[in-house]
Every structure is written in structure tokens, then in C-alpha cells.
Design an enzyme around this catalytic site. Sequence first.
Site, PDB file in Angstrom:
ATOM      1  N   ARG A 161       0.868  -1.180   0.000  1.00 41.19           N
ATOM      2  CA  ARG A 161       0.000   0.000   0.000  1.00 41.19           C
ATOM      3  C   ARG A 161       0.896   1.217   0.000  1.00 41.19           C
ATOM      4  NH1 ARG A 161      -2.514  -1.337   5.619  1.00 41.19           N
ATOM      5  NH2 ARG A 161      -0.330  -1.933   5.813  1.00 41.19           N
ATOM      6  N   CYS A 272      -3.267   2.279  -8.838  1.00 47.46           N
ATOM      7  CA  CYS A 272      -3.523   0.871  -9.150  1.00 47.46           C
ATOM      8  C   CYS A 272      -4.990   0.533  -9.415  1.00 47.46           C
ATOM      9  CB  CYS A 272      -3.003  -0.015  -8.027  1.00 47.46           C
ATOM     10  SG  CYS A 272      -1.209  -0.033  -7.968  1.00 47.46           S
ATOM     11  N   LYS A 332      -4.378   9.283  -1.119  1.00 44.33           N
ATOM     12  CA  LYS A 332      -4.567   8.827   0.253  1.00 44.33           C
ATOM     13  C   LYS A 332      -3.461   9.423   1.119  1.00 44.33           C
ATOM     14  CE  LYS A 332      -2.929   4.169  -0.235  1.00 44.33           C
ATOM     15  NZ  LYS A 332      -2.642   2.970   0.478  1.00 44.33           N
TER      16      LYS A 332
HETATM   17  P1  NAD Z   1       6.055   4.177 -11.176  1.00 43.47           P
HETATM   18  O1  NAD Z   1       5.533   4.862 -12.385  1.00 43.47           O
HETATM   19  O2  NAD Z   1       6.110   4.909  -9.877  1.00 43.47           O
HETATM   20  O3  NAD Z   1       7.523   3.619 -11.450  1.00 43.47           O
HETATM   21  C1  NAD Z   1       7.897   2.971 -12.619  1.00 43.47           C
HETATM   22  C2  NAD Z   1       9.351   3.338 -12.912  1.00 43.47           C
HETATM   23  O4  NAD Z   1       9.802   2.557 -14.016  1.00 43.47           O
HETATM   24  C3  NAD Z   1       9.567   4.785 -13.283  1.00 43.47           C
HETATM   25  O5  NAD Z   1      10.565   5.345 -12.453  1.00 43.47           O
HETATM   26  C4  NAD Z   1      10.026   4.731 -14.739  1.00 43.47           C
HETATM   27  O6  NAD Z   1      10.941   5.765 -15.077  1.00 43.47           O
HETATM   28  C5  NAD Z   1      10.662   3.364 -14.806  1.00 43.47           C
HETATM   29  N1  NAD Z   1      10.755   2.796 -16.143  1.00 43.47           N
HETATM   30  C6  NAD Z   1       9.873   2.868 -17.178  1.00 43.47           C
HETATM   31  N2  NAD Z   1      10.315   2.168 -18.225  1.00 43.47           N
HETATM   32  C7  NAD Z   1      11.509   1.632 -17.857  1.00 43.47           C
HETATM   33  C8  NAD Z   1      12.432   0.784 -18.500  1.00 43.47           C
HETATM   34  N3  NAD Z   1      12.219   0.324 -19.736  1.00 43.47           N
HETATM   35  N4  NAD Z   1      13.548   0.425 -17.829  1.00 43.47           N
HETATM   36  C9  NAD Z   1      13.746   0.859 -16.573  1.00 43.47           C
HETATM   37  N5  NAD Z   1      12.903   1.660 -15.906  1.00 43.47           N
HETATM   38  C10 NAD Z   1      11.779   2.042 -16.538  1.00 43.47           C
HETATM   39  O7  NAD Z   1       5.174   2.841 -11.018  1.00 43.47           O
HETATM   40  P2  NAD Z   1       4.848   2.069  -9.655  1.00 43.47           P
HETATM   41  O8  NAD Z   1       3.721   2.734  -8.954  1.00 43.47           O
HETATM   42  O9  NAD Z   1       6.115   1.812  -8.940  1.00 43.47           O
HETATM   43  O10 NAD Z   1       4.270   0.705 -10.250  1.00 43.47           O
HETATM   44  C11 NAD Z   1       5.093  -0.259 -10.883  1.00 43.47           C
HETATM   45  C12 NAD Z   1       4.279  -1.524 -11.119  1.00 43.47           C
HETATM   46  O11 NAD Z   1       3.872  -2.080  -9.869  1.00 43.47           O
HETATM   47  C13 NAD Z   1       2.984  -1.301 -11.901  1.00 43.47           C
HETATM   48  O12 NAD Z   1       2.741  -2.414 -12.703  1.00 43.47           O
HETATM   49  C14 NAD Z   1       1.926  -1.215 -10.816  1.00 43.47           C
HETATM   50  O13 NAD Z   1       0.648  -1.584 -11.282  1.00 43.47           O
HETATM   51  C15 NAD Z   1       2.456  -2.210  -9.809  1.00 43.47           C
HETATM   52  N6  NAD Z   1       2.044  -1.960  -8.418  1.00 43.47           N
HETATM   53  C16 NAD Z   1       2.086  -0.700  -7.920  1.00 43.47           C
HETATM   54  C17 NAD Z   1       1.710  -0.479  -6.603  1.00 43.47           C
HETATM   55  C18 NAD Z   1       1.712   0.914  -6.035  1.00 43.47           C
HETATM   56  O14 NAD Z   1       1.177   1.073  -4.917  1.00 43.47           O
HETATM   57  N7  NAD Z   1       2.259   1.902  -6.684  1.00 43.47           N
HETATM   58  C19 NAD Z   1       1.308  -1.551  -5.796  1.00 43.47           C
HETATM   59  C20 NAD Z   1       1.316  -2.837  -6.339  1.00 43.47           C
HETATM   60  C21 NAD Z   1       1.684  -3.040  -7.643  1.00 43.47           C
END
Ligand code: NAD
Length: 442
Positions: A161, A272, A332
Site C-alpha cells: 500500500r 492501481c 490517500k
Molecule cells: P512508477 O511509475 O512509480 O515507477 C515505474 C518506474 O519505471 C519509473 O521510475 C520509470 O521511469 C521506470 N521505467 C519505465 N520504463 C523503464 C524501463 N524500460 N527500464 C527501466 N525503468 C523504466 O510505477 P509504480 O507505482 O512503482 O508501479 C510499478 C508496477 O507495480 C505497476 O505495474 C503497478 O501496477 C504495480 N504496483 C504498484 C503499486 C503501487 O502502490 N504503486 C502496488 C502494487 C503493484
Amino acid sequence: MVNKIGVVGLGYVGLPLSCAFASRSFKVIGLDTDLEKIELIKRGETPIYEEGLQDLLKRVLKEKTFKATSSYRELVEESEACFICVGTPSNPDGSVDLRYVREAVEMISEYLKRLDRYFLIVVRSTIPPSTTCNLVRKILDERSGKKLGEYGLCFNPEFLREGKALQDIFNPDRIIIGSMDERSGELLLEIYKKFHGDSMPPTLVTNPTNAELIKYASNVFLATKVSFINMISQICQRLPDADVRIVAEGIGMDKRIGREFLNAGLGWGGSCFPKDVKAFLRFGQELGLHLKLVESVIEINEAQIAEAVRLADNLVGGLNGKIISILGLAFKPGTDDVRESRSIQLIKELLKYNVRIKVHDPKSLEKVMSILGDKVTYCKTIEECLTDSDLCILATEWAEYKEINQEILKKYMRKPALLDCRRLYEPAQFKEIKFAAMGLGY
Ligand code: NAD
């Protein structure tokens, strides 16, 4: 035994995960394609707000157990297993944009090709069922020229979360491992055993498709629970003596139901739920299924914004010409993430009426500036935000907003009125308030 871990994508998931691994006996190399982000991280500054992360990042950099890079060559050469945590945003039609996952897997494959040892790839980004078995494996096989067995592959969903990311990474409810073959699953399990030691959480090892579905089904279920209580909230709003908080408490006392995620409000938002619920609906369509339940969950969520606007309009006797203070912009408390924030959705709706909007948030003002530009007035303090306004809307339950009492509202506002969309106040407190005040679902 794996000692060196790579993490691809240093966002809300990847950076906390990297720092957590680096604080517990692993050497971690984290990669992002965003060079500004990498520079910040190298200097020990976190590009996102997450409790405890800044200190942990500084610590693991100092102890030299974590380093950041933009080089895939370095990442693959200097790690034994890598976790892919890149974003998986929505396409305009609601399906998942897998571009970043594809790019990351292609780049890893390029260097995997030249590697003369086993390497484990773990996809942690949320991806539709069957993506690991089909798309990811296909790219790895074709681009690296190697076969499964020479490399390992798992899907391992993230359930953290935001706002409690580190807490959840260190103490998850469960670990789900979707492994393509036995060796990959065993290796990932070993990594977690080393990480958690004696407090290993309950673990389920299955195939990648089940694991991918578990992630989507969990988020859709939680969104359904929120929409359910918001439906009850709409009923309570129309019954003079009903209060959704009390109803939720009573429902939640049933162990089969549970109290969590039964808080009525502006609806589910964030990075998400909106994208995952839409993706699930779309995924159903691809299978020839019309997931009507999921459609209703989305409809109820949208209706909460209209409900809040209706209440705001009633409270101030017509919105036209009014000045409105919005307290809370992050989706949140505990995060600066404003992706799909319900508060911003509400602001966009309110702006359709002839109103002036002043906003405050402890962490996310800068991020909101790039979304709302000069359409609203940004305030650094709560007092500044309340000054001269006609209506205060509580939209995110930050702890500091609990301190706001009717004296403060009377002191600063032109003509005080309060709409509590997060139910920070007890019904008894509302009764004491001498001006127009209302809680969502009460
Ligand atoms: P985010 O956008 O905060 O981070 C993603 C990062 O990946 C960015 O810093 C971006 O620059 C980098 N990136 C993009 N393309 C890239 C590449 N080819 N090589 C290297 N880096 C690259 O996303 P997030 O919130 O951390 O979410 C990531 C994944 O996890 C998503 O699939 C999301 O659905 C899942 N997820 C997120 C959460 C959450 O609470 N944020 C919780 C569970 C699952």
C-alpha cells in the site's frame, strides 16, 4: 544462494523494494531510464514521498549495499536475479500498456545473451493473466537465444500500500510466487527466506497465470468492497437517522466480511485500482465475458463525485460564485501520489460551476501544479487555504486535518461550511458545529 539483486524501475514499488533488500544482506543494483531520477537517488534524495524511505536510502547508500544505474549491462552483469517493477499504465481503451515491460525484458535479454551463468527474472509489475507465459517468455527466448532452464522466470505480484510501502514490504500478508519451472520458484523462495528469516509470511507457489490473476482479483475485490460501502453510503445519505460509519462497523464485525475497506468516501483512486479494474473489465471482454459486476463497481465509483458535488451545492445554497477550500489532494494520506486522485476528480467537476478553488496538501502540491496549472490557488498552510472561503471540503484523511475544529473554521472562513468526505469527524462533533456541516454518508 542469491546475494546480488537487480531492480528495474525505481518508482513507488521499485525504490522501496531496492532499499528493503539492500538493508537485509543483499547487494542491490537499481536501474531506471529516467536519468533525473537516477541522479537524485545517487545523491540520497528520494523522488517520491514514502515514510521512512529517505532515511533508509541514505543508509543503504552509505553502507554501499545499494547503487543506482541507468545501464542494463551493469544491472545484468552485477546481479543474479532481477525484479522488474516498471509501470503498466492504461491504454485509452482500458487495456494494459505493456510497452515498459516489453522494453525492460528486451534490454535484459540483450545482456542475458552474453551471460554464461543462470539468471532469474522476476516480473513484479501488474500484468494481465498469461503475459509472463506468453509475451515475457517469448521475448526472453527470442532475444537471448537461451531456453527456460538456462534462465529462470517468475511472476511475483506486489501488494504494497502506498504510504505504508516499507512496512508492507517488510511484513507482507502473503507472498505469491508464480514460477515457470521448479528451479525458478525455489530460487525466489530462497531469496524471500533469506529476506524474512524466522518471520517468513504465508506463501503460495503456483504457476504465473494463477499469480497474475490473484493480483487482479485482489484489487478488483477491494475496489468492489469500497464501491459496496459507497452504495450503502448513498442510501444513508437519504435516510435522516442513518450513518454509514456505524453501519460499516456493524457489517465489519462479521469475521467473514471484516472492517477494512469499508470506509465510505469519494471512491477508490490512486495508481492501481482504477487502471487494474478497467484492465480486468477489458480482459473479461477479450475472453468473451461481460463482467457486469465490475462495470457496476466503476459506475458507483463515478457516482460518488456527483454525490459530493450535490452535497456541496446544498450546503452552500448554490455553488455559483463561491470560494471552496479543498484539503487533501493525494489519493490517500502518507503519499505524494496524485495519480487518479479522487480529490482532483472532484476539483475538476467543481470547476464546471463558477467557483474559485484553493487547495492544500502536506506533500503533493508540486505534483498537482503540473495537472491543474493556474485553475486553482495553491496554499502552503491550512489557514491560508481556509481564509475567506465559503466551503471547506476534506478530501484526504491526513492526520493534521483532524486538528481542525469549528473555531479554526470560523476564524478563517468567510462563511463557514464543512463537507467531510473522509469522515474525520464523529457525528457528535457535527452536532456541536453551529454552521452547515455534513459528513458523506451521514
Ligand atoms: P512508477 O511509475 O512509480 O515507477 C515505474 C518506474 O519505471 C519509473 O521510475 C520509470 O521511469 C521506470 N521505467 C519505465 N520504463 C523503464 C524501463 N524500460 N527500464 C527501466 N525503468 C523504466 O510505477 P509504480 O507505482 O512503482 O508501479 C510499478 C508496477 O507495480 C505497476 O505495474 C503497478 O501496477 C504495480 N504496483 C504498484 C503499486 C503501487 O502502490 N504503486 C502496488 C502494487 C503493484
